[in-house]
Scaffold this active site. Sequence first.
Site: not given
Length: 349
Positions: A50, A195
């Site tokens: 991320s 993610d």
Amino acid sequence: MKRILSIDGGGIRGIIPGMILVALEEKIQRETKNPDAHLTDYFDFFAGTSTGGILLSILLCPDDQEPTKQKYTAKQALDIYLDHGVEIFTASKWRRFLSKFGLLSELYDDTVLEKVLKSYFGNRKLSELIRPCIITAYNIELRKNHLFRQQKAISHGDSRDFYIKDVCRATSAAPTYFSVAEIFSLAKTRYPLVDGGVFAHNPALSAMLEVIKSYNTYKIDDIWTLSLGTGLSKISYNYEDFKKKKAISIGPALVDIMSSSSAESTDYFLRQLFHSVKKSKNYIRIEPNNLSSIDPAMDAASVSNIQKIVSLGDKLVSENEELLDQIVAGLLQDKKGKADESVWNFLKR
């Protein structure tokens, strides 16, 4: 010894590891008396999830004129949050209203993030990153982890290669915050990704396994890992409040719980693994223990909260000054007699 740099997810809290990176790079430059020295020259392998994936992608982005050199400094990597954090995490009142009632699947307009990523990377490719790395994501249709591997992009060509801007968009597609990233490899294969924090908020364990597998000769005690966290949120959720809320409204809370538990588990496993081979000092984890001075939400990117996060990051650097000096001394010492054992040589064997 293989040296790994791993950076967690955490949204706007990416400022915190970003400031550690800046401190380390500045210390290296002072010790070597070389203002052009870069942190990336002293690590063999990189991993990011991320916001951590975005940070390391900026660090490893090649220079336009000299493709083997990095384009951005650690300070310029940090600036993506300082200069664009408010912009990326801004939602109109109307959008917040629709999201609250489940009329939108995500809170933020991903076109803003995509524009910022394009400004950093243009059409640079994963295969062009200057050091071996993995960046995490999760395929929602195949229901499996997806690791963007720089080595695979080099060895397998277009079928495993992606634009860096798309890799960063995928690894940061946090559920309820940004829409699922529908990206394509250079061979035009479609990947619907979210993610990587859903399985590896702290990607250090994934990195260690990747190094062991790729180099085939390195055991755990031949690996040294610096793992940078964004701080674990300790927000307590009330059972009755949770029970009464609509499923859509507790999405961010579930992401928070999932991310924290994932990072804590990985940290525990790694500490136990290195302890088992009597190499506890080969795993260093740096992150703030207390986030009470800031709003810990990954999208809390108001100007005032960003200033508070910067203050917390500065405090973390100050508290770990001696440790950072020791890390730099170790990196410089290890670099002296080390032959080039990069992935570039590995792939030529």
